[in-house]
Design a protein around this motif. Structure first.
Motif, short mmCIF file in Angstrom:
data_model
loop_
_atom_site.label_atom_id
_atom_site.label_comp_id
_atom_site.label_asym_id
_atom_site.label_seq_id
_atom_site.Cartn_x
_atom_site.Cartn_y
_atom_site.Cartn_z
N THR A 89 97.97 27.82 37.20
CA THR A 89 97.16 28.62 38.11
C THR A 89 97.15 27.92 39.46
OG1 THR A 89 95.79 29.17 36.25
CG2 THR A 89 94.88 29.60 38.40
N GLY A 90 97.23 28.67 40.52
CA GLY A 90 97.12 28.04 41.82
C GLY A 90 98.19 28.42 42.81
N PRO A 91 99.48 28.39 42.43
CA PRO A 91 100.52 28.71 43.42
C PRO A 91 100.29 30.09 44.05
CG PRO A 91 101.51 27.78 41.46
CD PRO A 91 100.06 28.00 41.15
N GLN A 97 94.56 37.48 45.88
CA GLN A 97 93.53 36.74 45.17
C GLN A 97 93.36 35.32 45.71
OE1 GLN A 97 93.64 35.06 40.96
NE2 GLN A 97 93.46 37.23 40.65
N LEU A 98 94.44 34.72 46.18
CA LEU A 98 94.41 33.29 46.47
C LEU A 98 94.27 32.93 47.94
CD1 LEU A 98 97.04 32.38 43.84
CD2 LEU A 98 94.80 31.34 43.98
N ILE A 99 94.60 33.82 48.82
CA ILE A 99 94.55 33.48 50.24
C ILE A 99 93.20 33.94 50.79
CG2 ILE A 99 95.73 33.67 52.46
CD1 ILE A 99 97.29 32.20 50.19
N LYS A 100 92.25 33.05 50.67
CA LYS A 100 90.88 33.33 51.10
C LYS A 100 90.40 32.14 51.94
CE LYS A 100 90.01 37.07 48.49
NZ LYS A 100 89.32 37.24 47.24
N PRO A 101 89.46 32.40 52.84
CA PRO A 101 89.01 31.30 53.73
C PRO A 101 88.47 30.09 52.98
CG PRO A 101 88.15 33.41 54.49
CD PRO A 101 88.81 33.68 53.18
N ASP A 102 87.83 30.33 51.82
CA ASP A 102 87.17 29.24 51.11
C ASP A 102 88.02 28.72 49.95
OD1 ASP A 102 85.05 27.51 50.75
OD2 ASP A 102 84.11 28.77 49.22
N ALA B 943 86.62 20.66 30.84
CA ALA B 943 86.23 21.84 30.06
C ALA B 943 87.00 23.09 30.51
CB ALA B 943 84.73 22.08 30.17
N LYS B 944 87.62 23.01 31.71
CA LYS B 944 88.45 24.15 32.15
C LYS B 944 89.76 24.20 31.36
CE LYS B 944 86.93 23.68 36.98
NZ LYS B 944 87.40 23.23 38.32
N ASN B 945 90.09 23.08 30.72
CA ASN B 945 91.30 23.00 29.89
C ASN B 945 92.59 23.32 30.64
OD1 ASN B 945 90.28 22.04 27.42
ND2 ASN B 945 89.44 24.06 26.95
N VAL B 946 92.63 22.94 31.91
CA VAL B 946 93.87 23.13 32.67
C VAL B 946 94.30 21.84 33.36
CG1 VAL B 946 93.99 25.56 33.21
CG2 VAL B 946 92.47 24.10 34.53
N ASP B 947 93.87 20.69 32.84
CA ASP B 947 94.20 19.45 33.52
C ASP B 947 95.64 19.00 33.28
OD1 ASP B 947 93.21 19.23 30.93
OD2 ASP B 947 92.56 17.16 31.19
N ARG B 948 96.34 19.62 32.38
CA ARG B 948 97.76 19.27 32.17
C ARG B 948 98.52 20.55 31.86
NH1 ARG B 948 95.07 15.09 30.77
NH2 ARG B 948 95.79 13.40 32.04
N ILE B 973 92.79 27.37 26.90
CA ILE B 973 93.86 26.50 27.37
C ILE B 973 94.57 27.23 28.51
CG2 ILE B 973 96.06 25.44 26.73
CD1 ILE B 973 93.70 24.11 25.41
N ASN B 974 94.86 26.47 29.59
CA ASN B 974 95.56 27.05 30.73
C ASN B 974 94.75 28.16 31.39
OD1 ASN B 974 97.87 26.37 32.08
ND2 ASN B 974 99.00 28.14 31.36
N SER B 975 93.44 28.06 31.36
CA SER B 975 92.63 29.12 31.96
C SER B 975 92.83 29.12 33.47
CB SER B 975 91.14 28.89 31.65
OG SER B 975 90.63 27.85 32.46
N ASN B 976 92.48 30.23 34.08
CA ASN B 976 92.55 30.32 35.53
C ASN B 976 91.29 29.68 36.09
OD1 ASN B 976 92.68 30.96 38.18
ND2 ASN B 976 92.98 33.16 37.89
N ALA B 977 91.45 28.49 36.66
CA ALA B 977 90.28 27.74 37.10
C ALA B 977 90.25 27.60 38.60
CB ALA B 977 90.26 26.38 36.45
N SER B 978 90.96 28.46 39.29
CA SER B 978 90.93 28.31 40.74
C SER B 978 90.82 29.68 41.38
CB SER B 978 92.16 27.57 41.22
OG SER B 978 93.31 28.05 40.57
#
Lengths: 616, 1064
Positions: A89-91, A97-102, B943-948, B973-978
């Motif tokens: 998750t992240g890229p 969903q991901l390009i937000k000011p915060d 606890a987010k289970n996405v550290d690796r 596991i592999n949850s969306n944490a961002s």
């Protein structure tokens, strides 16, 4: 005894008094910065200012280097690439969903929008310090003409950064003086106002900065080239033609058409290959470079970990089962480099991870000439996954695929590669191949990198002609670039802004800031009202309907078709992504002023009209 | 003279000066006596250990006539009527009545009640007794902790001083535990207390002080006590006093201790089948669980031998058109590498916990000391060696520590002495990196197929994991730190009640940090050898000149102290780097000149800091009933801005010994002693990491140009690092303290209460700047933080029988921290840009909010996990079932900064210590110490289970969400944490730790004598015996090297020690 006591007493009193007086001596508490320079004794003479200027190049160069280099973020907001890392998750794939000011806007694992915001203001700060201090009394010892050269070079850097900022973020705050106190009352300045100021500055610079300086330093050609981009952005097409012509006609800058440099003796290679060899970019023989940033192995300024183009930009071909299997289902490739491998793939192509995933627009759709050196597999300039061999040593003697070329499908049509997003796409080897002495497996090592190259000057002039409708002049400039790559010349009827963008993609992939240039062109469309694919745009609706995002949706199939990654993320882009969000942290820290947020992002509702003047 | 069980330091000086007063007094008494005709009684007053007591009040019962004992405890009472009864009274001792007999000297021994009121307390540039104190001071007697084998100063202090928080340090060094007195008063400057060793400010590391050498530690907590240290006192002071010789023949003490460190508080790392089950679940999760578009995806990753009824292996294979061996197909689906498949098939499993955690980590600690005190000199000499193996393989810390204290009375007006220490720390050991271990799986191989050479990557996945044993094998490291600290002093008595003291204390440290990565290193072989060499030399000195004056006029006692101080701290740090060795790198880090890529060979950093101070202090007491202390100190520091290098710090405190008043006579049956203290003062904080922050400095480097002819031109580059701040100055802390000391029921219960209120102003703040300035922050003096708190400690003598004694010490405290101001009020504007008022803004980027605790966490609140039934709702926010669900506070359907809430504070709300000591059959000492910190939260992002990447890594066992395990406190596991916002997940980290349990046995003196020894003691103790907490991921307190980044968490040891303490 009493005498001794009295003497001791007196002695003590004397010592104490002396001590107290010493302690109170004024210079006892003066700080002594032993290993550190301070501006007061450094920015006073020519070597001091030259050192300060060099540091700005060192700052801005970081855009192209390292794992998840910031330039990738420019690339994925374009028709050429998407983020290919699909194991987490992240890229930045679902930009909605991901390009937000915060959101996290400055991370290898997310995107580097925040990098551009932060570091370009750092360049601006450094340039402002030079501009303020070269006029200060402490620099009185420098001749006026030398001061003007320093000033011109500092103006170049400031204009370079503001040109990028206004095309990445639109209207932005615009400090133009050295900051000496904790300033927190910045306001948003209108984009055109900033560009006009930069235009004036560069018009000064092209009068004073010399044509010839060291490579890596700023010369007049680089100033003209930047000035031309700003003229284009302001719709001053004739001025853009004059500025580019000044460089093209100057005489000492020429497109490289003959073999040169380190690999000149390898007959199977060609000039396109030569042009992009690390050792050739700053070579004396290279007449094409206007401005480059430098990075040499072992040097203190070398970027730690190298440029990493062979990690970011090439497919993830280093994994065996289950991602890449032989037709009989065995792990296909070795996961290591060296150690006596017969087919040492990573020593040839690096350990790619497919982060900057190339689109079909760039690897297939734009190539219209079989002789084009920039897409030539025979000389090794261009690579397909099929050029790579099954290298897993365990296959030797057990699987007939060993040593054969990788295949995407098995004989019965089964897919032999599980993740085609990351693992399976062609790439411009001549550009991304940077031998690596630092990393094992290779990721792409130390190299200089082009910032402004004469080929782009030609394409800028061609673009100015297209905007003016002078397709004959435009096609001549485009052909100058094309014929060097051994393509057949185009006819004038072929010319359009789309054709210019296609040629820029062929020639300047991973060199130009693609998003910046697309936004600049989108502004010109909005301002001129000229149609693209029959559609016209306005400045007022820039964030709801613009050329840039239409172009991306036209050419970049991932965003257009909302591809879903193996991780379950969807590729999405919206019209308002034409401008990046102003990082929330910058707005929050500016407690005494108001910085506007771009339309489409949370916070834009409290915008105030941007300033029509730059606060002094 | 006061009873002084630890008679050292400045007490003799004071005694001599008091003698002068007494002589005057006696002469006057003699004159009075001349005119009368009754008998004069003389005698001597001592304590139970025969030490003379000065200042004991001797009264004729039923009258108001009385005298006071003088030097040596001697007294002479003229005109005593026959048959009179003399009453001897002395604070802290039981009263005694004796019938006066003319002609016979009255030698009286008083018995101390257990209040500790007569203990000598070090107060900075002098000493006091507890009963004379006007400030808030806690004392810890290290000698009472001998059975507990403290390995560091922190071990002595942890859980033994109210108001002092000492963090737990699980590392082999054990001295990294940060100390904080009475809460955090600073936002960015250091909050470490100032350490003063044997009377002078100590700039070295606490790990270089052998805890076996320490006699007492005094902790100065309130502003008035700390005021003598002015600009450095705002975090409180830790005063360490080392041991001195005792009267008698030389005593040789041997303390030998051997222990075992075992790993505790670590989550289980998966191995064997449990790992395969997890991997199967992980891939199920990564592939989006079973959904309408992916029905039955779970079974794709299920072991083909455990398929559900109704599913054949053929059907299972067909799920992705696999053919051949189902086991291989399964392993392929689990993304197992060929080496893992073949190990699985061969039944080879690695248990990484067993491989990496040291099962027999031995700790050894030996100290030998010799001490003696004679009329004219006293000395203490010690040599100690500590060797501590850590709980991960390869982790080891060794240190050699020596101390030499000598004091010689040259003449009445001159005593000279030295307190010197030498220490060498050896931190060369290379521990196995736990992070690499976590990236491997149980089915990798450590060695290559030849079984000898280390495999580069145990799973043949070199970009992902590196063999954890590679650093040990391919790296050669030397990390040695030598410390020499000496305090040379002269002191003596001068006429007219004056005395002086002069100190010169140099510190000399050297660090040698050499590292060599072998040319054959499997990952870094292309560099053909890498050498880094760092030498750092520190040289600091402090000099103090102290003049003191003592006077006693009847019931008035005055002491005045004046100090002049100067200090210089310097270091020179040189690093060099070399690569590409030729002809080879066999000489390792000893020959960097053989490297052929020495371009960035040298990098230096030199520093220079100066300070000075003038201080004056006056203490006054009337009749041991009313006490007053006034202090002023003027400080100078080179690190501050030109305008503000000097400042003055005043303080004032008063105390009233209520119980000594006549009207309290009636309460004296139960109340032994009560004193009320009130203090006010200003202290400073000048603890800056970098002393050049007031200046705008430029970083220098080089950048490469190429000349037109193609030659390399190394262009120097300079780059500004920070904004100058010519107004930078001290943080100023203004604190008031109200306290009560008491002792009741003949010392059965004693203790103190303190309430304080401290405001820190002009905080040294790394103020966030808009990055538009080109800077992230500037160091400035802004804002105000308030700390208020309450501390209590009580010691009870629960039982005192012949064969059983039980004592309990309990302390409890809390501190409330609040940001009062930050950057001042700024204008507010409406949407049209019109000013509508002013308000003070929070610093959201730094996480500082007005009215909140500094450590209050402002974040998105995790309210649970999105469950399968909420898929549609989750999708609106960009999430899916299994992801953490955040609170949409304003309910606008998206997550923005407006949804953030205050989650709680990272500092404890309450802390307490509880210590119980038992003495059984006179020979057995048993003690245990508990301490607790309650109410703090910590990040628990695991606890987010996405550290690796869990399709490639191993897993520390913890719950995870799946559709069949729909829990709410751990994500999938592999949850969306961002996604659009980033957040931290917090858990309560309250805990109670049983930090030490010890049992000591004293061989009876007679037996010891028979064996030719003074005393023998054997002891056994357990350190970190247990932790009671709801936190379930590593230790609730020890967060590794970075407390805010719990991914650095490492297991902590439980230590079992056995020791012998022998006096020869």
């Amino acid at each position: 005894m009493k005498k001794i006591q009295k003497i001791a007493f007196l002695l003590s009193v004397i010592t104490v008094t002396t001590m107290v007086l010493t302690a109170c001596k004024k210079d006892w508490l003066d700080p002594k910065p032993l290993s550190i320079y301070v501006p007061e004794n450094t920015l006073v003479d020519i070597p001091g200012f030259k050192s300060a200027l060099a540091s700005i190049s060192n700052n801005l160069k970081q855009e192209w280097y390292g794992d998840g280099a910031p330039n990738i973020t420019e690339q994925i907001f374009s028709d050429e690439n998407v983020e290919g890392t699909d194991d987490k998750t992240g890229p930045a794939q679902n930009l909605d969903q991901l390009i937000k000011p915060d959101a996290n806007l400055n991370s290898v694992d997310f995107n580097k929008i925040g990098y551009f915001w932060d570091r370009q203001y750092v360049s601006i700060r450094a340039a402002n310090t030079i501009i303020t201090r070269v006029k200060a009394p402490a620099a009185a010892g420098i001749s006026d003409s030398a001061k003007n050269v320093i000033l011109g070079q500092a103006y170049f850097f400031r204009a370079y950064s503001y040109y990028r900022l206004v095309h990445q973020f639109g209207d932005v705050p615009c400090p133009i003086k050295e900051v000496t106190s904790p300033k927190t009352d910045f306001i948003t300045v209108k984009r055109e106002v900033i560009l006009k100021r930069m235009q004036q500055d560069l018009e000064f610079a092209v009068k004073w900065v010399p044509w010839t300086t060291d490579k890596g330093d700023i010369n007049r050609a680089a100033c003209y080239h930047q000035l031309a981009k700003i003229y284009l952005a302001l719709g001053l097409f004739d001025e853009a033609i004059t500025a580019t012509s000044a460089v093209i006609n100057q005489g000492s800058y020429k497109l490289m058409t003959a073999r040169f440099g380190v690999d000149a003796g390898i007959t199977t290679k060609n000039v396109t290959w030569d042009l992009h060899r690390p050792d050739n970019k700053a070579a004396a023989a290279n007449t094409e470079v206007l401005y480059l940033v430098t990075d040499r192995f072992g040097a203190p300024s070398a970027f730690s970990g190298g440029i990493q183009t062979m990690r970011n930009g090439t497919p993830f071909l280093s994994v065996g089962a289950p991602n890449l299997v032989t037709p009989s289902g065995k792990a296909g490739v070795a996961a290591t480099q060296g150690g006596g491998l017969e087919f040492d793939n990573m020593a040839l192509y690096g350990r790619g991870i497919g982060r900057c995933r190339i689109t079909s627009y760039y690897y297939r759709e734009i190539w219209d000439d079989v002789n084009d050196q920039r897409h030539d597999t025979i000389s090794g300039n261009w690579m397909y996954p099929e050029n790579v061999r099954y290298s897993n040593p365990a296959l030797k003697g057990t699987d007939t695929a060993y040593g054969l070329r990788l295949r995407l499908y098995g004989p019965t049509g089964t897919l032999l590669c599980q993740d085609t997003l990351r693992d399976w796409f062609p790439w411009p080897h001549y550009k991304l191949y940077i031998p690596d002495l630092t990393n094992n497996p290779m990721r792409g090592g130390a190299t200089d990198w082009y910032v402004f190259r004469l080929a782009e000057t030609y394409l800028l002039r061609a673009e100015a002609y297209v905007w003016k409708g002078d397709m004959g002049s435009a096609v001549a400039d485009v052909n100058a670039v094309r014929t060097r790559a051994k393509c057949a010349p185009y006819l004038a009827s072929k010319m359009s802004i789309g054709a210019i963008l296609d040629e820029r993609a062929r020639e300047l992939y991973f060199e130009e800031p693609r998003k910046t240039e697309l936004t600049r062109i989108a502004y010109i469309f909005a301002k001129t009202g000229l149609p693209y694919n029959g559609k016209t745009y306005t400045v007022a609706n820039f964030s709801t309907s613009n050329f840039m995002v239409d172009r991306i949706l036209e050419k970049n199939v991932f965003y257009a078709k909302n591809f879903v990654t193996a991780h379950g993320d969807v590729f999405r882009i919206s019209q308002y992504h034409v401008l990046w969000p102003i990082p929330q942290s910058a707005i929050l820290a500016n407690t005494d002023g108001h910085i506007n947020q771009n339309q489409g992002y949370s916070g834009a509702s409290s915008n105030v009209p941007p300033s029509e003047v730059i606060p002094e | 003279m006061k009873k002084s069980p630890h008679a050292y330091g400045h007490a003799p000086t004071r005694g001599i000066s008091r003698m002068i007063c007494l002589l005057l007094f006696l002469s006057l008494s003699a004159l009075t006596a001349w005119s009368q005709t009754t008998s004069t009684i003389t005698g001597k007053v001592t304590d139970s250990k025969n030490a003379p007591l000065e200042g004991v009040s001797i009264q004729i019962k039923g009258t108001k006539r009385g005298v006071t004992s003088g030097t040596g405890g001697n007294f002479s009472f003229p005109n005593v009527p026959a048959n009179a009864t003399l009453v001897f009274s002395y604070t802290g001792f039981a009263d005694k009545e004796v019938a006066a007999k003319a002609g016979t000297p009255v030698n009286i021994s008083l018995t101390e009640v257990a209040t500790g009121l007569n203990d000598v307390v070090v107060v900075g540039y002098g000493t006091s007794t507890k009963k004379d104190l006007t400030g808030s001071v806690a004392q810890v007697k290290a000698t009472q902790l001998e059975n507990e084998n403290p390995r560091s100063v922190q071990d002595i202090l942890r859980g033994n001083a109210p108001g002092l928080d000492v963090a737990f340090d699980g590392s082999t060094k054990g001295s990294g535990g940060a100390m904080q007195i009475r809460g955090k008063g600073s936002l960015t400057a250091s909050t470490n207390p100032l350490v003063v060793l044997d009377g002078v400010i100590y700039p070295g590391g606490l790990e270089d002080i052998n805890p076996n050498d320490i006699a007492t530690i005094d902790v100065l907590k309130d502003a008035s006590a700390a005021a003598v240290f002015g600009s450095r006192g705002s975090n409180g002071i830790i005063l360490i006093s080392t041991k001195r010789g005792k009267v008698g023949k030389p005593i040789i003490t041997v303390n030998a201790n051997v222990g075992l460190n075992r790993v505790s508080a670590k989550p289980h790392l998966l191995t064997g089948p449990e790992f395969l089950d997890f991997r199967s679940d992980a891939l199920w999760a990564i592939n989006g669980f079973d959904s309408t578009s992916k029905p039955g995806v779970k079974y794709k990753f299920t072991d083909p031998n455990k398929l559900p009824p109704g599913m054949t292996v053929a059907q299972w294979l067909a799920l992705d058109a696999s053919t051949g061996d189902p086991t291989v197909a399964w392993m392929n689906r689990l993304k197992m590498k060929p080496i893992e498949i073949s190990n699985y098939q061969a039944g080879k499993v690695l248990d990484w916990e067993k491989l990496i955690y040291e099962q027999n980590a031995i700790q050894q600690d030996y100290t030998v000391s010799v001490a003696q005190r004679k009329e004219d000199y006293n000395y203490y000499f010690s040599l100690g060696y500590l060797d501590n193996m850590g709980v991960t393989v390869g982790d080891r810390y060794k240190t050699l520590r020596a101390r030499f204290n000598l004091e010689s009375n040259v003449a009445k007006f001159l005593t000279i002495g030295i307190n010197a220490q030498f220490a060498e720390r050896d931190q060369s050991a290379i521990a196995v990196p736990l992070s690499d271990m976590l990236q491997t799986t149980p089915y990798g191989s450590i060695y290559t197929d030849d079984g000898k050479q280390l495999r580069l990557s145990p799973n043949d996945d070199p970009g992902n994991n590196t063999n954890p044993f590679i650093p040990q094998q391919y790296q050669d490291r030397m990390y040695k730190y030598d410390n020499f600290f000496a305090n040379l002093y002269a002191k003596g008595k001068l006429p007219y009640g004056f005395s002086y003291e002069a100190h010169f204390a140099p510190t000399y440290n050297t660090l040698r940090e050499y590292n060599h990565v072998d040319a054959t290193h499997p990952v870094q072989s292309s560099q053909k050898g890498i050498v880094d060499r760092r030498n750092r030399t520190d040289f600091n000195w402090t000099t103090d000149l102290i003049m003191r004056w003592n006077g006693k006029f009847g019931k008035h006692s005055i002491e005045a102290t004046f100090l002049a101080n100067a200090e210089k701290n310097q270091y020179w740090d040189t690093r060099m780097h070399a690569e590409n060795f030729a002809p080879n790198d066999n000489l390792g880090f000893n020959a960097p000149q053989s490297g052929t890529a020495p371009l960035n060979a040298t990098n230096t950093e030199d520093r220079y800091v100066t300070r000075d101070a003038l201080m004056g202090r006056v203490t006054y007491n009337y009749d041991q009933r009313y006490f007053l202390t006034a202090t002023a100190r003027r400080d100078g520091y080179s690190g501050f801005g030109e305008e503000n290098r000097r400042a003055v710090f005043p303080s004032l405190s008063v105390a009233w010994a209520l119980s000594e008043e006549r009207f309290m006579k009636n309460t004296s049956k139960w109340l032994d002693y009560a004193k009320v203290r009130v203090s006010w003062g200003e202290n400073g904080n000048s603890a800056l990491d970098n002393p050049y922050q007031a200046l705008a400095t430029l970083g220098a480097g080089t950048y490469i140009y190429t000349t037109p002819s193609g030659a390399t031109n190394n262009q120097v580059s300079v780059f500004s690092n920070n904004l100058a701040n010519p107004e930078l100055k001290w943080e100023k802390k203004i604190a008031t303290n109200v306290g009560i000391d008491y002792s009741i029921f003949k010392g059965i219960v004693s203790g103190s209460f303190d309430y304080y209120d401290a405001n820190t102003k002009d905080l040294l703040v790394s103020r966030t700047l808009p990055t538009i300035t080109g800077f992230n922050s500037i160091l400035a003096n802004l804002g105000e933080v308030k700390n208020t708190g309450f501390e209590m400690s009580v010691t009870t003598q629960n039982m005192k029988r012949n064969n059983f004694e039980w004592r309990t010490t309990f302390s409890f405290w809390f501190n409330k921290n609040k940001i009062v101001h930050l950057y001042g009020a700024t204008p507010d504007y409406d949407a049209t840009g019109k000013q509508i008022g002013v308000s003070e803004k929070d610093d959201i980027n730094n996480g500082w909010f007005i009215g909140h605790d500094i450590s209050d966490q402002f974040n998105y609140n995790v309210v649970g996990v999105w469950q399968a039934s909420e898929a549609a709702e989750a999708k609106k926010y960009g999430y899916k079932p299994g992801d953490f669900k955040l609170q949409d506070t304003n309910g606008d359907g998206s997550y923005t900064i407006a949804d953030k809430v205050f989650m709680g504070q990272q500092t404890p709300k309450y802390s307490f210590n509880l210590r119980n000591e038992f003495r059984i059959y006179k020979n057995f000492d048993f003690a245990f110490t508990l301490y607790g910190k309650i109410g703090q939260i910590y990040q628990m992002n695991e606890a987010k289970n996405v550290d690796r990447f869990y399709d490639r890594a191993n897993f520390y066992l913890r719950p995870y969400w799946t559709p069949s395990n729909p829990i709410n406190d751990y994500a999938a596991i592999n949850s969306n944490a961002s996604g659009a916002v980033t957040w931290n997940y917090y858990r309560n980290a309250s805990f109670v730790r049983l930090s030490n349990v010890s049992l000591g046995y004293n061989v009876p003196a007679a037996t010891a004598k028979k064996w030719g020894m003074e005393s023998i003691k054997a002891y056994f103790n357990v350190v970190n015996a247990a932790v009671f907490t709801g936190w379930n991921y590593f230790d609730p307190e020890y967060k590794g090297s970075d407390p805010n980044n719990p991914t650095n968490m490492a297991p902590v040891p439980i230590q079992f020690n056995f020791g012998l303490n022998v006096n020869l």
